[in-house]
Design a protein around this motif. Structure first.
Motif, PDB file in Angstrom:
ATOM      1  N   MET A   1       1.021  -1.454  -0.413  1.00 50.45           N
ATOM      2  CA  MET A   1       0.344   0.400  -0.142  1.00 50.45           C
ATOM      3  C   MET A   1       1.274   0.885   0.369  1.00 50.45           C
ATOM      4  O   MET A   1       1.756   0.919   0.749  1.00 50.45           O
ATOM      5  CB  MET A   1      -0.665  -0.173   1.401  1.00 50.45           C
ATOM      6  CG  MET A   1      -1.778   0.866   1.217  1.00 50.45           C
ATOM      7  SD  MET A   1      -3.219   1.178  -0.126  1.00 50.45           S
ATOM      8  CE  MET A   1      -4.170  -0.103   0.592  1.00 50.45           C
ATOM      9  N   SER A   2       0.735   1.989  -0.274  1.00 46.45           N
ATOM     10  CA  SER A   2       1.357   3.456  -0.816  1.00 46.45           C
ATOM     11  C   SER A   2      -0.211   4.730   0.000  1.00 46.45           C
ATOM     12  O   SER A   2      -0.653   4.554   0.167  1.00 46.45           O
ATOM     13  CB  SER A   2       1.286   4.004  -1.955  1.00 46.45           C
ATOM     14  OG  SER A   2       1.166   3.911  -2.482  1.00 46.45           O
ATOM     15  N   ILE A   3       1.278   5.911   0.188  1.00 48.52           N
ATOM     16  CA  ILE A   3       0.450   7.059   1.050  1.00 48.52           C
ATOM     17  C   ILE A   3       0.072   8.092  -0.309  1.00 48.52           C
ATOM     18  O   ILE A   3       1.251   8.284  -1.127  1.00 48.52           O
ATOM     19  CB  ILE A   3       2.020   7.523   2.062  1.00 48.52           C
ATOM     20  CG1 ILE A   3       1.572   6.145   2.844  1.00 48.52           C
ATOM     21  CG2 ILE A   3       0.862   8.927   2.216  1.00 48.52           C
ATOM     22  CD1 ILE A   3       2.725   6.985   3.687  1.00 48.52           C
ATOM     23  N   TYR A   4      -0.737   8.868  -0.339  1.00 49.67           N
ATOM     24  CA  TYR A   4      -1.404   9.539  -1.368  1.00 49.67           C
ATOM     25  C   TYR A   4      -0.727  11.143  -0.869  1.00 49.67           C
ATOM     26  O   TYR A   4      -1.543  11.436   0.432  1.00 49.67           O
ATOM     27  CB  TYR A   4      -2.226   9.830  -1.727  1.00 49.67           C
ATOM     28  CG  TYR A   4      -3.367  11.371  -2.643  1.00 49.67           C
ATOM     29  CD1 TYR A   4      -3.569  11.175  -3.884  1.00 49.67           C
ATOM     30  CD2 TYR A   4      -3.807  11.947  -1.650  1.00 49.67           C
ATOM     31  CE1 TYR A   4      -3.255  12.922  -4.468  1.00 49.67           C
ATOM     32  CE2 TYR A   4      -4.298  13.396  -2.534  1.00 49.67           C
ATOM     33  CZ  TYR A   4      -3.522  13.331  -4.030  1.00 49.67           C
ATOM     34  OH  TYR A   4      -3.895  14.365  -4.273  1.00 49.67           O
ATOM     35  N   VAL A   5      -0.071  12.012  -1.006  1.00 53.51           N
ATOM     36  CA  VAL A   5       0.174  13.172  -0.413  1.00 53.51           C
ATOM     37  C   VAL A   5       0.121  14.547  -1.659  1.00 53.51           C
ATOM     38  O   VAL A   5       0.323  14.720  -2.883  1.00 53.51           O
ATOM     39  CB  VAL A   5       1.786  13.221  -0.570  1.00 53.51           C
ATOM     40  CG1 VAL A   5       1.652  14.736  -0.264  1.00 53.51           C
ATOM     41  CG2 VAL A   5       2.371  12.088   0.331  1.00 53.51           C
ATOM     42  N   GLY A   6      -1.616  14.931  -0.886  1.00 52.36           N
ATOM     43  CA  GLY A   6      -1.603  15.764  -1.775  1.00 52.36           C
ATOM     44  C   GLY A   6      -1.053  17.607  -1.242  1.00 52.36           C
ATOM     45  O   GLY A   6      -0.798  17.928  -0.341  1.00 52.36           O
ATOM     46  N   ASN A   7      -2.030  18.598  -2.182  1.00 52.30           N
ATOM     47  CA  ASN A   7      -1.492  19.795  -2.332  1.00 52.30           C
ATOM     48  C   ASN A   7       0.096  20.228  -1.923  1.00 52.30           C
ATOM     49  O   ASN A   7       0.511  21.070  -1.620  1.00 52.30           O
ATOM     50  CB  ASN A   7      -2.468  20.264  -1.331  1.00 52.30           C
ATOM     51  CG  ASN A   7      -2.527  21.434  -1.252  1.00 52.30           C
ATOM     52  OD1 ASN A   7      -2.578  22.242  -1.989  1.00 52.30           O
ATOM     53  ND2 ASN A   7      -3.101  22.821   0.252  1.00 52.30           N
ATOM     54  N   LEU A   8       0.366  19.637  -2.722  1.00 49.91           N
ATOM     55  CA  LEU A   8       2.395  20.002  -2.754  1.00 49.91           C
ATOM     56  C   LEU A   8       2.308  21.235  -3.096  1.00 49.91           C
ATOM     57  O   LEU A   8       1.879  21.650  -4.487  1.00 49.91           O
ATOM     58  CB  LEU A   8       2.708  18.230  -3.077  1.00 49.91           C
ATOM     59  CG  LEU A   8       3.394  17.628  -2.784  1.00 49.91           C
ATOM     60  CD1 LEU A   8       4.199  16.633  -3.268  1.00 49.91           C
ATOM     61  CD2 LEU A   8       3.818  17.036  -1.265  1.00 49.91           C
ATOM     62  N   SER A   9       3.365  21.859  -2.729  1.00 51.20           N
ATOM     63  CA  SER A   9       4.341  22.504  -3.539  1.00 51.20           C
ATOM     64  C   SER A   9       4.570  22.442  -4.655  1.00 51.20           C
ATOM     65  O   SER A   9       5.464  21.072  -5.038  1.00 51.20           O
ATOM     66  CB  SER A   9       5.033  23.487  -2.589  1.00 51.20           C
ATOM     67  OG  SER A   9       5.915  24.602  -3.820  1.00 51.20           O
ATOM     68  N   TYR A  10       4.598  22.550  -6.033  1.00 54.37           N
ATOM     69  CA  TYR A  10       5.547  22.389  -7.381  1.00 54.37           C
ATOM     70  C   TYR A  10       6.878  22.385  -7.009  1.00 54.37           C
ATOM     71  O   TYR A  10       7.346  22.136  -8.227  1.00 54.37           O
ATOM     72  CB  TYR A  10       4.940  23.423  -8.712  1.00 54.37           C
ATOM     73  CG  TYR A  10       3.533  23.003  -8.925  1.00 54.37           C
ATOM     74  CD1 TYR A  10       2.659  21.844  -9.019  1.00 54.37           C
ATOM     75  CD2 TYR A  10       2.259  24.308  -8.677  1.00 54.37           C
ATOM     76  CE1 TYR A  10       1.457  21.858  -9.381  1.00 54.37           C
ATOM     77  CE2 TYR A  10       1.049  24.385  -8.315  1.00 54.37           C
ATOM     78  CZ  TYR A  10       0.424  22.951  -9.087  1.00 54.37           C
ATOM     79  OH  TYR A  10      -0.807  23.062  -9.723  1.00 54.37           O
ATOM     80  N   ASP A  11       7.257  23.499  -6.372  1.00 56.37           N
ATOM     81  CA  ASP A  11       8.665  23.355  -5.856  1.00 56.37           C
ATOM     82  C   ASP A  11       9.279  22.684  -5.273  1.00 56.37           C
ATOM     83  O   ASP A  11      10.491  20.930  -4.994  1.00 56.37           O
ATOM     84  CB  ASP A  11       9.418  24.132  -4.915  1.00 56.37           C
ATOM     85  CG  ASP A  11       8.676  25.394  -5.671  1.00 56.37           C
ATOM     86  OD1 ASP A  11       9.136  25.428  -6.692  1.00 56.37           O
ATOM     87  OD2 ASP A  11       8.379  27.028  -5.106  1.00 56.37           O
TER      88      ASP A  11
ATOM     89  N   VAL B   1      -2.404  14.357   3.589  1.00 53.28           N
ATOM     90  CA  VAL B   1      -2.418  13.015   3.567  1.00 53.28           C
ATOM     91  C   VAL B   1      -2.845  11.581   4.033  1.00 53.28           C
ATOM     92  O   VAL B   1      -3.212  11.583   4.635  1.00 53.28           O
ATOM     93  CB  VAL B   1      -0.763  12.906   4.175  1.00 53.28           C
ATOM     94  CG1 VAL B   1      -0.229  12.092   4.391  1.00 53.28           C
ATOM     95  CG2 VAL B   1       0.231  14.346   3.803  1.00 53.28           C
ATOM     96  N   ASN B   2      -3.311  10.547   2.606  1.00 52.66           N
ATOM     97  CA  ASN B   2      -4.055   9.575   3.218  1.00 52.66           C
ATOM     98  C   ASN B   2      -3.459   8.291   2.578  1.00 52.66           C
ATOM     99  O   ASN B   2      -2.912   9.220   1.683  1.00 52.66           O
ATOM    100  CB  ASN B   2      -5.850   9.366   2.956  1.00 52.66           C
ATOM    101  CG  ASN B   2      -5.888  10.547   1.910  1.00 52.66           C
ATOM    102  OD1 ASN B   2      -5.273   9.992   0.461  1.00 52.66           O
ATOM    103  ND2 ASN B   2      -6.994  11.935   1.232  1.00 52.66           N
ATOM    104  N   LYS B   3      -4.159   7.344   2.432  1.00 47.54           N
ATOM    105  CA  LYS B   3      -3.734   5.917   2.230  1.00 47.54           C
ATOM    106  C   LYS B   3      -4.556   5.972   0.527  1.00 47.54           C
ATOM    107  O   LYS B   3      -5.504   6.695   0.380  1.00 47.54           O
ATOM    108  CB  LYS B   3      -4.772   4.650   2.507  1.00 47.54           C
ATOM    109  CG  LYS B   3      -4.165   4.702   4.248  1.00 47.54           C
ATOM    110  CD  LYS B   3      -3.634   2.996   3.820  1.00 47.54           C
ATOM    111  CE  LYS B   3      -3.372   2.337   5.298  1.00 47.54           C
ATOM    112  NZ  LYS B   3      -1.735   1.877   5.436  1.00 47.54           N
ATOM    113  N   ALA B   4      -3.241   5.938  -0.512  1.00 51.63           N
ATOM    114  CA  ALA B   4      -3.299   6.135  -1.899  1.00 51.63           C
ATOM    115  C   ALA B   4      -5.282   5.043  -2.163  1.00 51.63           C
ATOM    116  O   ALA B   4      -4.908   3.537  -1.671  1.00 51.63           O
ATOM    117  CB  ALA B   4      -2.079   6.134  -3.039  1.00 51.63           C
ATOM    118  N   LYS B   5      -5.392   5.366  -3.327  1.00 45.08           N
ATOM    119  CA  LYS B   5      -6.731   4.579  -3.523  1.00 45.08           C
ATOM    120  C   LYS B   5      -6.781   3.661  -4.707  1.00 45.08           C
ATOM    121  O   LYS B   5      -5.798   4.441  -5.321  1.00 45.08           O
ATOM    122  CB  LYS B   5      -7.743   5.034  -3.082  1.00 45.08           C
ATOM    123  CG  LYS B   5      -8.337   5.705  -2.360  1.00 45.08           C
ATOM    124  CD  LYS B   5      -9.666   6.587  -2.891  1.00 45.08           C
ATOM    125  CE  LYS B   5     -10.515   7.409  -1.743  1.00 45.08           C
ATOM    126  NZ  LYS B   5     -11.480   8.702  -2.155  1.00 45.08           N
TER     127      LYS B   5
END
Length: 91
Positions: free
Chosen positions: A1-11, A74-78
């Motif tokens: 399983m992996s983690i989804y990380v959203g709303n990241l800075s483009y940098d 940050v949450n479990k990736a679907k």
């Protein structure tokens, strides 16, 4: 399983994410998807850690945390959905 990380800075870079997530355990991989046409990062990533307990610790600590000027999601990736649209090709 992996983690989804959203709303990241483009940098944000792979190394940036590795350094943040290694605080919670061993990082097996980091994937930063890019836009096909522009090559620019898409603002999210997938991080795979070596155990479920490490993933849970990282999710609990980082979901909603402010990092690089952004509030992380940050949450479990679907599992990836089938994008075929349900139509069959007739050749």
């Amino acid at each position: 399983m992996s983690i989804y990380v959203g709303n990241l800075s483009y940098d944000a870079t792979k190394d940036d994410l590795m350094s943040v997530f290694t605080e919670y355990g061993t990082v097996k991989s980091v994937h930063l998807p890019t836009d096909r046409e522009t090559g620019r990062m898409r603002g999210f990533a997938f991080v795979e850690m070596s155990s479920d307990s490490e993933e849970t610790a990282a999710i609990e600590a980082l979901d909603g945390a402010e990092w690089m000027g952004r509030d992380l999601k940050v949450n479990k990736a679907k599992p990836r959905e089938d994008r075929s649209g349900g139509r069959k090709k007739s050749w």
